[in-house]
Design an enzyme around this catalytic site. Sequence first.
Site, PDB file in Angstrom:
ATOM      1  N   HIS A  97      15.666 -58.248   0.953  1.00  0.00           N
ATOM      2  CA  HIS A  97      17.077 -58.657   0.994  1.00  0.00           C
ATOM      3  C   HIS A  97      17.952 -57.415   0.827  1.00  0.00           C
ATOM      4  O   HIS A  97      17.598 -56.487   0.094  1.00  0.00           O
ATOM      5  CB  HIS A  97      17.368 -59.672  -0.110  1.00  0.00           C
ATOM      6  CG  HIS A  97      18.741 -60.256   0.005  1.00  0.00           C
ATOM      7  ND1 HIS A  97      19.851 -59.604  -0.457  1.00  0.00           N
ATOM      8  CD2 HIS A  97      19.184 -61.400   0.574  1.00  0.00           C
ATOM      9  CE1 HIS A  97      20.929 -60.330  -0.183  1.00  0.00           C
ATOM     10  NE2 HIS A  97      20.545 -61.430   0.452  1.00  0.00           N
ATOM     11  N   GLU A 167      20.140 -60.861   8.549  1.00  0.00           N
ATOM     12  CA  GLU A 167      21.327 -60.956   7.705  1.00  0.00           C
ATOM     13  C   GLU A 167      22.074 -59.631   7.779  1.00  0.00           C
ATOM     14  O   GLU A 167      21.750 -58.691   7.033  1.00  0.00           O
ATOM     15  CB  GLU A 167      20.922 -61.224   6.250  1.00  0.00           C
ATOM     16  CG  GLU A 167      20.080 -62.472   6.077  1.00  0.00           C
ATOM     17  CD  GLU A 167      20.172 -63.017   4.665  1.00  0.00           C
ATOM     18  OE1 GLU A 167      20.605 -64.170   4.524  1.00  0.00           O
ATOM     19  OE2 GLU A 167      19.847 -62.291   3.712  1.00  0.00           O
ATOM     20  N   GLY A 173      27.994 -62.182   1.511  1.00  0.00           N
ATOM     21  CA  GLY A 173      28.732 -62.206   0.251  1.00  0.00           C
ATOM     22  C   GLY A 173      30.234 -62.408   0.385  1.00  0.00           C
ATOM     23  O   GLY A 173      30.762 -62.570   1.487  1.00  0.00           O
ATOM     24  N   SER A 213      27.226 -65.313   5.064  1.00  0.00           N
ATOM     25  CA  SER A 213      28.452 -66.123   5.059  1.00  0.00           C
ATOM     26  C   SER A 213      28.351 -67.382   5.918  1.00  0.00           C
ATOM     27  O   SER A 213      29.328 -67.784   6.552  1.00  0.00           O
ATOM     28  CB  SER A 213      29.664 -65.292   5.483  1.00  0.00           C
ATOM     29  OG  SER A 213      29.951 -64.324   4.501  1.00  0.00           O
TER      30      SER A 213
HETATM   31  P1  PGA Z   1      26.064 -65.578   1.557  1.00  0.00           P
HETATM   32  O1  PGA Z   1      24.654 -64.912   1.182  1.00  0.00           O
HETATM   33  O2  PGA Z   1      25.771 -66.814   2.348  1.00  0.00           O
HETATM   34  O3  PGA Z   1      26.691 -65.865   0.228  1.00  0.00           O
HETATM   35  O4  PGA Z   1      26.820 -64.564   2.365  1.00  0.00           O
HETATM   36  C1  PGA Z   1      23.679 -64.798   2.151  1.00  0.00           C
HETATM   37  C2  PGA Z   1      22.499 -64.044   1.624  1.00  0.00           C
HETATM   38  O5  PGA Z   1      22.666 -63.073   0.882  1.00  0.00           O
HETATM   39  O6  PGA Z   1      21.359 -64.405   1.966  1.00  0.00           O
END
Ligand code: PGA
Length: 257
Positions: A97, A167, A173, A213
């Site tokens: 991640h 991602e 975030g 997001s």
């Molecule tokens: P988010 O996080 O949906 O809050 O942007 C996604 C992630 O970090 O996997």
Amino acid sequence: MKRFYFGTNFKMHKTAAETAHFVQAFSQTVREYAQYRYFIIPSYTSLWQARRSIDERGVPILLGAQNMHDRDSGAYTGEISPGQLKEIGIDLIELGHSERRQYYNETDPSVNAKVLSAISHGFTPLICIGEHISEKCYGISEDVIRQQIKIALHGVVQPDNVMIAYEPVWAIGESGIEADPPYIEHIHSVIHSALIELFGESGNAVPLLYGGSVNLGNAAKYARLSHVDGLFIGRSAWDPYQFHRIVETTHSALGST
Ligand code: PGA
């Protein structure tokens, strides 16, 4: 036809009690929309409780850990071994991640060591990849993505048990920018071709999830993209009722394609 995935990583949120509550509430959704696959990735301290709650409810929610050491044991204070996770009954291991890469020095080679270890212990590695905004601006997203995939999967013979989550770092975030659907579609097709290059036809079977997001407003349009086999959601899925609405709206969209 691949089954569509919905999953969430709780990051450093939720106590064990809160995780149990989440499972209890979300079980309804899993029963109602049983044609999809689901997973949750709580903190280590909630994993035993999550295992118990999932089993008590008898719902097919896959359980994941947010990281794992690649060695079986050793002098690695603060780390968690494959055997310790096996004992709990973990299904997935999330690896690479962007927050692990950014704050804990996770690199493509360290992700690769963990992927190989996870596979050898019978776990499904959920490998997260994604470019930084500067890499996108320089026009090297495709190169970065191909490199991340090829190093993470180096030495893997059969990708039967592998999942990938794209991602983009800039989309994750609170400060994340929502990615445009055509851009996601393009990068997912790059990932797909890299997998075919590595594994031939078997590359087709690897689920490619999108995360960054994802929310009630964009989930359906992301889910409809080709080569998007699931949604990997952070903040917007931590409330089980909100997560339910995302599944519901995505279901309507998938049903109408
Ligand atoms: P988010 O996080 O949906 O809050 O942007 C996604 C992630 O970090 O996997």
